[in-house]
Design an enzyme around this catalytic site. Sequence first.
Site, PDB file in Angstrom:
ATOM      1  N   LYS A 149       0.812  -1.221   0.000  1.00  0.00           N
ATOM      2  CA  LYS A 149       0.000   0.000   0.000  1.00  0.00           C
ATOM      3  C   LYS A 149       0.842   1.266   0.000  1.00  0.00           C
ATOM      4  O   LYS A 149       0.484   2.263   0.606  1.00  0.00           O
ATOM      5  CB  LYS A 149      -0.996  -0.014   1.169  1.00  0.00           C
ATOM      6  CG  LYS A 149      -1.968  -1.199   1.108  1.00  0.00           C
ATOM      7  CD  LYS A 149      -3.067  -1.126   2.149  1.00  0.00           C
ATOM      8  CE  LYS A 149      -4.027  -2.294   2.059  1.00  0.00           C
ATOM      9  NZ  LYS A 149      -3.463  -3.595   2.467  1.00  0.00           N
ATOM     10  N   ARG A 150       1.974   1.238  -0.689  1.00  0.00           N
ATOM     11  CA  ARG A 150       2.781   2.432  -0.836  1.00  0.00           C
ATOM     12  C   ARG A 150       2.025   3.455  -1.672  1.00  0.00           C
ATOM     13  O   ARG A 150       1.166   3.081  -2.491  1.00  0.00           O
ATOM     14  CB  ARG A 150       4.119   2.096  -1.515  1.00  0.00           C
ATOM     15  CG  ARG A 150       4.949   1.041  -0.789  1.00  0.00           C
ATOM     16  CD  ARG A 150       5.366   1.493   0.592  1.00  0.00           C
ATOM     17  NE  ARG A 150       6.382   0.628   1.178  1.00  0.00           N
ATOM     18  CZ  ARG A 150       6.159  -0.331   2.086  1.00  0.00           C
ATOM     19  NH1 ARG A 150       4.941  -0.574   2.519  1.00  0.00           N
ATOM     20  NH2 ARG A 150       7.156  -1.047   2.568  1.00  0.00           N
TER      21      ARG A 150
END
Lengths: 277, 277
Positions: free
Chosen positions: A104-105
């Site tokens: 989830k960067r």
Amino acid sequence: MADSRTAQTFLDRLDDAGRRSGSCLCIGLDPDLALFPTDAGLPSAIEERIVAFNVRIIEATHAHASAFKVNLAFYERFGADGWRALERTVRAIPRDIPTIADAKRGDIGNTARFYAEAFFEHLSFDACTISPYMGFDSIEPFGRYPGKGVFVLCRTSNSSADDFQLHGQERPLYLDVARRAVEWSDKMPGTVGLVVGATRPTDLAAVRAEAPETVFLVPGVGAQGADAAETVRVGRGSSGRLIVNSSRSILYASSGSDFAEAAESEARRLKAALVGL
Amino acid sequence: MADSRTAQTFLDRLDDAGRRSGSCLCIGLDPDLALFPTDAGLPSAIEERIVAFNVRIIEATHAHASAFKVNLAFYERFGADGWRALERTVRAIPRDIPTIADAKRGDIGNTARFYAEAFFEHLSFDACTISPYMGFDSIEPFGRYPGKGVFVLCRTSNSSADDFQLHGQERPLYLDVARRAVEWSDKMPGTVGLVVGATRPTDLAAVRAEAPETVFLVPGVGAQGADAAETVRVGRGSSGRLIVNSSRSILYASSGSDFAEAAESEARRLKAALVGL
């Protein structure tokens, strides 16, 4: 990037693995030491303990998996030791099963490029999850890899998921994210999918209507309680693909020395419940 | 968590460091090997090369810094080697200067707890940046640490920043994020700040009006071109605090063997331009 995979898209690889396993089950390798069996002869040093646990889970379950997903936080909490365990875990997964970095960067410019390098080059993952908050700039560097995939965070099922979803409108933000993801997939060589939680079937159906052919990564079946068959029916729609992730219910099916056998049974049971791709 | 810092909030520590340095300058330790000097006698192995470069930058510039910020992607791209370099970099920063992990993580439940553990316990950072997409659930586990801070991603200056900001409304999403951050700071022991880009001063002013007393982490001054004095004037408002980050303009002020001296000069120049807290 010069291996034989590059001619295939991520979606091709996912389809192949789905056919081989007869499954849309994605197994989440989220090692929580507090839940590890204490009498299974696992080594005590953290890196070795995680790798030994993961390798036994992978060996026991891979025949039922259309993908393996790894949640970065479960490794990062141990710093460099955790990252070494992660590097070794990815190498232990059979090469014909696609791997997903649930990271989830969400950043831009060089930063996004370097995250893409971390997951797609250094760690050789086939796909990763991305947060959409900063828009296309944070997706595009991941989309430059023809053989790789991104799953854009879209609809989640947590209790505060609506903090920013409605924003005074009837149409929730996550439907805009779904619509954009469809647009983006036309602009980039890589595969663009969506992360859509299973525990709100109505929302899952609404996202599917917005993105009829997009591949979905669907968490929430298993320990989180969503119904497997309904998830597949609603999530697939008439033409879409999905993979359904389960982590805890498989990894910790038994807290005894038979944990790997219990994981195999639970993965087999879930595979059957998920009906297949 | 049992050291003498715990009686202080993150904001206290930031204020102390601002007074000592006479500065609101935050220096970003973003090691880009392609921009490293080639004739400065740095070791060739990646971990050693990054640590040697960072240590020389820290030694040369720390008197001008109210904080150091570290962008995780610049380390993760090298996997476990990069994480070891990160661990050693954090330890090389003087303990009276607050440290910020620019990680923009955003997840929920155990995952968020483990990210907080990674940054606040394993790496001993004083603060980190967070993505707000999933709402309060992704902030709360970081807010449980009384001596630590979070900066919630709010307004960014990239070209696609508006992909999801307007969503059919006149009032942009980032103002809702700012309003929520103010609410959240009343619900949690830790400090809650905001990340607000400098390159759109009107937006910076609008966020300041929404969150008059919140601490802002402001990137965009230096290589990205925003005016330093205007950023401080607009960003501070009548009662707010801010720290202004610059990375590239300081780290790569010279590409020669005098890189540390050039970084010191540029940090001193920026500190003066930023007027002080």
